[in-house]
Design an enzyme around this catalytic site. Structure first.
Site, PDB file in Angstrom:
ATOM      1  N   CYS A 237      45.816  39.585  46.256  1.00 20.05           N
ATOM      2  CA  CYS A 237      46.766  38.948  47.175  1.00 20.05           C
ATOM      3  C   CYS A 237      46.248  37.540  47.467  1.00 20.05           C
ATOM      4  O   CYS A 237      45.265  37.371  48.196  1.00 20.05           O
ATOM      5  CB  CYS A 237      46.874  39.782  48.446  1.00 20.05           C
TER       6      CYS A 237
ATOM      7  N   ARG B  45      45.431  44.912  43.526  1.00 20.62           N
ATOM      8  CA  ARG B  45      46.373  43.863  43.931  1.00 20.62           C
ATOM      9  C   ARG B  45      45.581  42.680  44.458  1.00 20.62           C
ATOM     10  O   ARG B  45      44.995  42.741  45.536  1.00 20.62           O
ATOM     11  CB  ARG B  45      47.334  44.368  45.012  1.00 20.62           C
TER      12      ARG B  45
ATOM     13  N   HIS C 173      42.510  38.048  49.178  1.00 17.56           N
ATOM     14  CA  HIS C 173      41.825  39.336  49.205  1.00 17.56           C
ATOM     15  C   HIS C 173      42.310  40.203  48.047  1.00 17.56           C
ATOM     16  O   HIS C 173      43.392  39.979  47.503  1.00 17.56           O
ATOM     17  CB  HIS C 173      42.081  40.066  50.528  1.00 17.56           C
TER      18      HIS C 173
END
Length: 522
Positions: free
Chosen positions: A495, A493, A480
């Site tokens: 991830c 970010r 994600h």
């Protein structure tokens, strides 16, 4: 062995040394005050936690977090267990820790959880994570078994299945490794796992606490068990081995996935953390029980071990004193020795277990060699080919959107220069230049190499709106993307599951066909 009192208002924590254990390392024991006990806390729906705590029963606690997809996928399972008569001999609860280890703040967590539908799941909220911190819980999901008297009897880091949970309640010293563990995938029906091609080797190298913990961290190692090998008596105790000259060596039984690791790989990891020229001594531990040795059950392995010893000898002027012998006998050590550094994080360890996170020279362990992807067109192999070449975890993550355990993959700790490609197709995805330590437990990047190499999809599971990331060519589930990354690098970010990736070191990029992307790394 001393136990930590849990239900009291104050508990002392520090280096817990078992009777007659490996030579102790002097540490500051210190103290930690537990301001709240379970019985004084409340649940997410504002009920007293004491409602779920009967004093005449042990308590099995699951620690979880809202950011942990694996935890979320198991909430329904935990709710079922809490209502199941098979679990009636214990208190079964879960604990969330708002404000600790990247969990939402208390009010935000309460509001978020209210949108879920698990009315019969006991969720105790420990604001600030005092309990988790005092039990050294740093990985989700984790479990703790608390005895009737409030003693910490066992800590298990990672997911456990129903059979393991019941065995733990019946016997805190149960061998959980002998029970079947199925990889859990969310929102799909569980399928049978393929039979793993495992092999076993027995390694002696000083105190088994550290060697066991070291090998447990290596990707491809299925299990590591402390025990006593090649002695002259049957079923020895630790005291027998230490004081009664039984001739046994403290040894770790290493079971590994032969499709991911070779015996030579295992030996390379082994020689990283032992002094092969030291006779009957490793670290602070001296005695024949601390000798170094490799003990095999397959005679064909003797030559492999001999070749590794010959190669290792070239690094030293002194002769190597590592035994290369067939296994004569092996007996499991007492339960208090098993997973010792998990139960006692401040316990003695003579080796640097972080070396387990460093890939072997020329190795990229996330994917088996010879996977056969088309590096020119990044085609997705057939499903049959994927099942043959990917590990079970890689297949479940990329094809069924499963999630690996937080903090479990070596790539979370890897920061060497290179690129990360789709483990399915080989398509370039991320660069080490954009990788950073986010603390979330999964490899994190600020951007992909090419924005077009990933696709984004809305994910509304678990009462959250998240943005799923998939690879463009093979449509592999990657993870994600979140808007909480470094602001100076775009604020994103990514991830990503390590199991979705294959790392190509900078020095191997030319040979692997990725030379044109070296500028993205430097």
């Amino acid at each position: 062995m001393k136990h930590r009192t849990f239900f009291s208002l104050c508990a002392k924590f520090g280096c817990l040394l078992a009777l007659g254990a490996c030579s102790p390392k002097i540490v500051d024991a210190g103290t930690a005050t537990v301001p709240h006990t379970l019985s004084t806390l409340k649940t997410a729906d504002n009920r007293p936690a004491s409602v779920y705590l009967k004093k005449d029963k042990p308590t099995l606690i699951k620690f979880w977090a809202s950011w942990c997809p694996l935890c979320l996928s198991e909430l329904g399972q935990a709710e079922k267990w809490a209502q199941d008569a098979k679990f009636s001999s214990a208190n079964l609860i879960t604990v969330a820790s708002p404000g600790f280890l990247h969990e939402k703040k208390d009010g935000e967590f309460q509001k978020w959880y209210a949108g879920l539908n698990y009315p019969k799941l006991p969720v105790v909220t420990d604001n600030g994570g005092t309990i988790a911190q005092n039990l050294n819980i740093s990985v989700y999901p984790s479990w703790a078994l608390i005895g009737k008297d409030g003693d910490v009897q066992r800590i298990v880091k990672g997911s456990i299945n129903e059979a393991q949970a019941l065995a733990l309640i019946r016997n805190p010293n149960a061998d959980l490794g002998s029970l079947k563990h199925s990889f859990y995938k969310p929102d799909t029906q569980k399928k049978d796992s393929a039979i793993m091609n495992t092999r076993t080797i027995y390694l002696a190298g000083g105190c088994f606490w550290g060697l066991e913990a070291y090998f447990q961290r290596i990707d491809g190692v299925v299990d590591a068990v402390s025990g006593y090998a090649n002695g002259n008596t049957e079923n020895p105790s630790y005291e027998d081995v230490s004081y009664r000259h039984t001739g046994h060596a403290e040894t770790v039984k290493v079971t590994y996935d032969a499709d991911k690791l070779s015996l030579d790989d295992i030996l390379q990891y082994y020689f990283r953390v032992v002094d092969p020229t030291s006779l009957n001594k490793q670290g602070n531990d001296t005695g024949t029980q601390y000798r170094s040795g490799v003990y095999y059950t397959d005679p064909a392995e003797k030559a492999v071990i001999a070749a590794a010893l010959k190669r290792e000898q070239q690094k030293y002027q002194l002769p190597l004193v590592v035994e290369n012998e067939p296994l004569k006998n092996f007996y499991d050590a007492e339960e208090y020795h098993q997973d010792y550094l998990i139960k006692n994080p401040n316990g003695y360890c003579h080796i640097d277990i972080r070396k387990a996170d460093e890939p072997l020279p020329g190795k990229t362990k996330a994917a088996p060699q010879g996977k056969g992807f088309d590096a020119a067109t990044y085609k997705k192999p057939s499903d049959a080919e994927l099942k043959r070449t990917l590990t079970e975890e890689q297949y479940q993550v990329t094809q069924n959107s499963a999630t690996e355990y937080a903090f479990s993959h070596e790539y979370d700790h890897l920061f060497k220069p290179g690129i990360y490609v789709d483990v399915v197709s080989g398509e370039p995805l991320f660069s080490s230049a954009d990788k950073y330590d986010s603390g979330c437990g999964w490899p994190s990047f600020t951007r992909p190499i090419d924005a077009k190499s990933v696709t984004e999809h809305d994910d509304f599971s678990f009462n959250m709106r998240r943005t799923e990331v998939r690879s463009r060519a093979a449509d592999s589930h990657l993870g994600h993307v979140f808007p909480d990354g470094p602001r100076d690098k775009g604020g994103l970010r990514y991830c990503i599951n390590g199991a979705s990736l294959k790392f190509i070191p900078l020095e191997q990029m030319d040979a692997a066909g990725y030379g044109a992307l070296k500028g993205e790394v430097k």
